[in-house]
Design an enzyme around this catalytic site. Structure first.
Site, short mmCIF file in Angstrom:
data_model
loop_
_atom_site.label_atom_id
_atom_site.label_comp_id
_atom_site.label_asym_id
_atom_site.label_seq_id
_atom_site.Cartn_x
_atom_site.Cartn_y
_atom_site.Cartn_z
N HIS A 41 -1.07 1.29 -7.62
CA HIS A 41 0.31 1.22 -7.12
C HIS A 41 1.21 2.18 -7.91
O HIS A 41 2.07 2.86 -7.34
CB HIS A 41 0.88 -0.20 -7.30
CG HIS A 41 0.17 -1.26 -6.53
ND1 HIS A 41 -0.56 -2.25 -7.14
CD2 HIS A 41 0.08 -1.49 -5.20
CE1 HIS A 41 -1.06 -3.06 -6.22
NE2 HIS A 41 -0.70 -2.62 -5.04
N GLN A 65 -0.72 -10.80 7.93
CA GLN A 65 -1.95 -10.02 7.86
C GLN A 65 -3.12 -10.79 7.24
O GLN A 65 -4.16 -10.21 6.98
CB GLN A 65 -1.70 -8.70 7.11
CG GLN A 65 -1.40 -8.82 5.63
CD GLN A 65 -0.93 -7.50 5.04
OE1 GLN A 65 0.19 -7.06 5.26
NE2 GLN A 65 -1.80 -6.83 4.29
N LYS A 153 -7.47 4.04 -0.69
CA LYS A 153 -8.47 2.96 -0.78
C LYS A 153 -8.43 2.15 0.52
O LYS A 153 -9.47 1.77 1.04
CB LYS A 153 -8.21 2.06 -1.97
CG LYS A 153 -9.14 0.88 -1.96
CD LYS A 153 -9.06 0.10 -3.23
CE LYS A 153 -9.66 -1.26 -3.00
NZ LYS A 153 -8.78 -2.08 -2.16
N ASP A 154 -7.23 1.91 1.02
CA ASP A 154 -7.09 1.22 2.31
C ASP A 154 -7.04 2.30 3.40
O ASP A 154 -6.02 2.49 4.06
CB ASP A 154 -5.82 0.38 2.30
CG ASP A 154 -5.90 -0.73 1.27
OD1 ASP A 154 -6.84 -1.53 1.35
OD2 ASP A 154 -5.05 -0.77 0.37
N GLN A 157 -6.18 1.20 6.95
CA GLN A 157 -4.74 0.89 7.02
C GLN A 157 -3.93 2.17 7.14
O GLN A 157 -3.00 2.27 7.94
CB GLN A 157 -4.35 0.11 5.76
CG GLN A 157 -2.86 0.00 5.53
CD GLN A 157 -2.53 -0.95 4.39
OE1 GLN A 157 -2.63 -2.15 4.53
NE2 GLN A 157 -2.13 -0.42 3.24
N SER A 190 -5.83 -5.43 -6.45
CA SER A 190 -5.27 -6.67 -6.98
C SER A 190 -6.31 -7.78 -6.94
O SER A 190 -6.27 -8.72 -7.73
CB SER A 190 -4.04 -7.10 -6.18
OG SER A 190 -3.11 -6.05 -6.14
#
Ligand code: PAF
Length: 286
Positions: A41, A65, A153-154, A157, A190
């Site tokens: 982040h 989500q 990483k996503d 998304q 996370s």
């Protein structure tokens, strides 16, 4: 380092502060998160600071989500720690709305991005990307940023949001940022906090298998064979349970049998260690 960071919990206050920054001619950068911040982040904030004059971060664990049996309730939260990390990374405005602030009434409008939302995590987490697209579009309307920063990483998304922004002509630049990894290669997440020491040790196989895939691709190993070898490598770790190991085109996420020169591909995987589901990926241009 910027010392002053404002934290606001309401949409009205957020709009007031961002409006003021915009009137001063500042370029607004936006880093949407669900909190429990890590270096991944903070790398997004760093990138935002490079090109924007005013950086907004949101911390909101978005119930839309999460599926009914997923980890919404136990998703890690530590707002005190996050506030300190955000402040020292150079966030100007931290938006921390409650669920009631974001969704005061039953939500009847859903943003759904066809095709790109369907494979990979779309299979194992039905409705997940509708929840993501809906909250991200809502956050874009609230913050009205010039640029928004998302980690690769996503990757799915990122593809969903980029498609949504293009399809709906949302006036925001989407900036993809590289995956940040632990020294042993595990992608920062996370959810890594859920792993016990043995699961954490075995989870390094994700990155190892992706690096191997890249090497096998260079050697000319066929894609199907690469997927099989990756799966074998992963299942050699006794606690690993594969959700998917895939190779698709990127960003449209369509199936691919044979790699052709110039093509952009993604090797993507989701693997459970105990109750923790981890994702990782590697993009390659053939
Ligand atoms: O990547 C995340 O943390 C979330 O999916 C996002 C983009 C903040 C939307 O809730």
């Amino acid at each position: 380092m910027i010392e002053r960071m404002l934290q606001v919990p309401t949409i009205a206050e957020l709009r007031r502060h961002v409006g003021e920054a915009r009137r001063q001619g500042k370029r607004i950068g936006f880093v949407p998160t669900m909190g429990y911040l890590h270096d991944g982040h903070l790398s997004l904030v760093k990138k935002a600071r490079e090109t924007c004059d005013f950086v907004v971060m949101s911390i909101f664990v978005n119930p839309l989500q999460f599926g009914p049996n997923e980890d919404f309730e136990r998703y890690p939260r530590d707002i005190e720690r996050d506030r300190e990390l955000a402040r020292s990374a150079g966030v100007d405005l931290l938006f921390t709305p409650s669920v009631e602030e974001m969704y005061p009434h039953q939500v009847l409008t859903t943003v759904s991005v066809a095709q790109v939302s369907e494979p990979l995590c779309g299979q194992s987490r039905p409705g997940h990307f509708d929840g993501v697209a809906t909250v991200v579009l809502k956050l874009f309307h609230i913050v009205q940023p010039d640029a928004a920063f998302f980690g690769q990483k996503d990757a799915q998304q990122l593809a969903v949001i980029s498609q949504m922004v293009e399809d709906l002509s949302v006036p925001v630049e989407i900036v993809p940022c590289p995956i940040v990894r632990e020294p042993d290669g595990l992608a920062m997440s996370s959810r890594n906090v859920y792993l016990n020491p043995e699961e954490r040790r075995q989870a390094t196989v994700l990155y190892r298998s992706l690096k191997q895939a890249e090497a096998w691709l260079k050697e000319g190993v066929p894609l199907d064979e690469i997927k099989e070898r990756m799966a074998a490598m992963i299942t050699a770790e006794p606690l690993a349970e594969i959700d998917y190991v895939e190779v698709l085109t990127y960003p449209r996420l369509t199936p691919v049998d044979t790699a052709s020169p110039g093509q952009r591909l993604i090797f993507a995987l989701a693997v459970r260690f105990g109750r923790t589901r981890l994702i990782d990926n590697m993009m390659v241009t053939v």
